[in-house]
Design an enzyme around this catalytic site. Sequence first.
Site, PDB file in Angstrom:
ATOM      1  N   ARG A  78       0.721  -1.299   0.033  1.00 53.84           N
ATOM      2  CA  ARG A  78       0.078   0.143  -0.047  1.00 53.84           C
ATOM      3  C   ARG A  78       0.973   1.209   0.087  1.00 53.84           C
ATOM      4  O   ARG A  78       0.539   2.172  -0.589  1.00 53.84           O
ATOM      5  CB  ARG A  78      -0.963   0.098   1.117  1.00 53.84           C
ATOM      6  CG  ARG A  78      -2.118  -0.873   0.888  1.00 53.84           C
ATOM      7  CD  ARG A  78      -3.071  -0.928   2.006  1.00 53.84           C
ATOM      8  NE  ARG A  78      -4.189  -1.721   1.836  1.00 53.84           N
ATOM      9  CZ  ARG A  78      -5.045  -1.845   2.718  1.00 53.84           C
ATOM     10  NH1 ARG A  78      -4.826  -1.825   4.050  1.00 53.84           N
ATOM     11  NH2 ARG A  78      -6.114  -2.749   2.285  1.00 53.84           N
TER      12      ARG A  78
ATOM     13  N   GLY B 123      -8.540  -8.266  -0.116  1.00 55.10           N
ATOM     14  CA  GLY B 123      -7.385  -8.464   0.609  1.00 55.10           C
ATOM     15  C   GLY B 123      -7.044  -9.969   0.557  1.00 55.10           C
ATOM     16  O   GLY B 123      -5.872 -10.061  -0.025  1.00 55.10           O
TER      17      GLY B 123
ATOM     18  N   GLY C 223     -13.263  -3.478   0.306  1.00 52.97           N
ATOM     19  CA  GLY C 223     -14.733  -3.072   0.628  1.00 52.97           C
ATOM     20  C   GLY C 223     -15.237  -2.052  -0.517  1.00 52.97           C
ATOM     21  O   GLY C 223     -16.107  -2.088  -0.975  1.00 52.97           O
TER      22      GLY C 223
ATOM     23  N   LYS D 267     -16.815 -13.440   3.838  1.00 54.80           N
ATOM     24  CA  LYS D 267     -17.614 -12.207   4.189  1.00 54.80           C
ATOM     25  C   LYS D 267     -18.919 -12.333   3.215  1.00 54.80           C
ATOM     26  O   LYS D 267     -19.053 -11.315   2.146  1.00 54.80           O
ATOM     27  CB  LYS D 267     -16.961 -10.758   3.899  1.00 54.80           C
ATOM     28  CG  LYS D 267     -16.097 -10.502   5.159  1.00 54.80           C
ATOM     29  CD  LYS D 267     -15.129  -9.438   4.808  1.00 54.80           C
ATOM     30  CE  LYS D 267     -13.871  -9.156   5.390  1.00 54.80           C
ATOM     31  NZ  LYS D 267     -13.139  -8.157   4.652  1.00 54.80           N
TER      32      LYS D 267
END
Length: 411
Positions: free
Chosen positions: A43, A356, A379, A203
């Site tokens: 990142r 991720g 997300g 998720k």
Amino acid sequence: MSGDRTAFGKASVRDAPVEGRRALVRVDFNVPLDSDEITDDTRIKAALPTLELIRERGGAAVCVSHLGRPKGPDPEFSMAPVARRLGQLLDTEVRLAPAVVGPEVERLASTLEPGAVMLLENSRFEPGETADDPELARGLAELADLYVNDAFGAAHRAHATTEGVAHHLPAYAGLLLEREVRALTAVRDNPQRPLVVVLGGAKVSDKVGVIERFLDSAEQILIGGAMCFSIFRSQGIAVGDSLVDEESVNSAGKVLERAEGARADLVLPSDLVLGREFDAETEIREIDGVEVPDGWMGLDIGPRTGDGYASAIAAAGTVFWNGPMGAFELEPFARGTRRVAQAVAEAPGFTVVGGGDSAAALTSFGLADRVDWLSTGGGASLELMEGKALPGVDALMDAERARDGRPAEAG
Ligand code: ADP
Ligand code: MG
């Protein structure tokens, strides 16, 4: 197909008047840490092009990010290791401010020479960050002449550093954020056909909206991961001890109903790899079919399902993949995810991967640079795909307004 052909519509840092000015740059430096060692600096590296551009053009950068979820100032969540790593990558001294806002931080910011880079402390040290507190936003605006948002991974949150501050300064998109939005929007709105969407992971509640969205716009939606067990459960199929997101069983059932007669084929696994426990050493069994006996859990898609998914991916004009096909962290259950990752890497179509764990899987297979776009935002990429507005993008100046350099209206 290139994502660059999609209109973006927001002012870009490439057009920002940075020379002799200070830019407050919202970056996503929410990196994994092992005590104060950064274990993956992807990142930080992803933000370098924007920071280099500002420096090359004679601007100074005041960077701000969150790191973890501290409840207030907490030395354990200090940005100090990030400042060190950023300094190494930019080959310059990166000063760490002692706080996020305030007179001392303002004083330090005012001493920055062209080309200098400073990093503010963890934005979550300020309770006003997640509350999108206008006072914090004003305090942040005191630190710079303009604002650049390059934190795509945080763009789905309306926080003071991602949204609020954009109403107090001329607000531009960073290079990473712009590329992310272009690549993902191209898949969503203008895909080369057939569009194949591969969804897995655990998720489920985050992803049901994405299935719904693509039911009307994709040709195929291939389901793997723990997600399939919420769907099987809603069909009354035995799932044994498999991981089921109970709260999503209802919505999974509704998605199945909607899939009848929808444009997309919703494809579920037809064979599975089972384990007794979530453990690499556990007893393993392959089943033809999807009825999981008691005492077993489904931990990967089976080989026939993997073959089928790989063929669909190979024939796709566009592939969007989010979520591993199984518990890929455990070697015996990594095969399905590896099969899909390999197929995506070799696919002739335009390939975009988000999430991720999916990114971590690709990286662990050495395939990360073989896809057209690897999103840094889990997300945020899902919310964009669902068609939800991203507050951190919406708050930026429209491209046409960029020329007069006025901030967007306070919203
Ligand atoms: P991403 O981060 O790519 O969006 P998720 O966070 O939704 O993906 O899910 C990733 C996790 O899902 C991984 O830790 C993986 O072990 C887990 N997982 C995938 N399939 C299964 C399964 N069948 N049973 C249990 N866990 C699973
Ligand atoms: Mg994840």
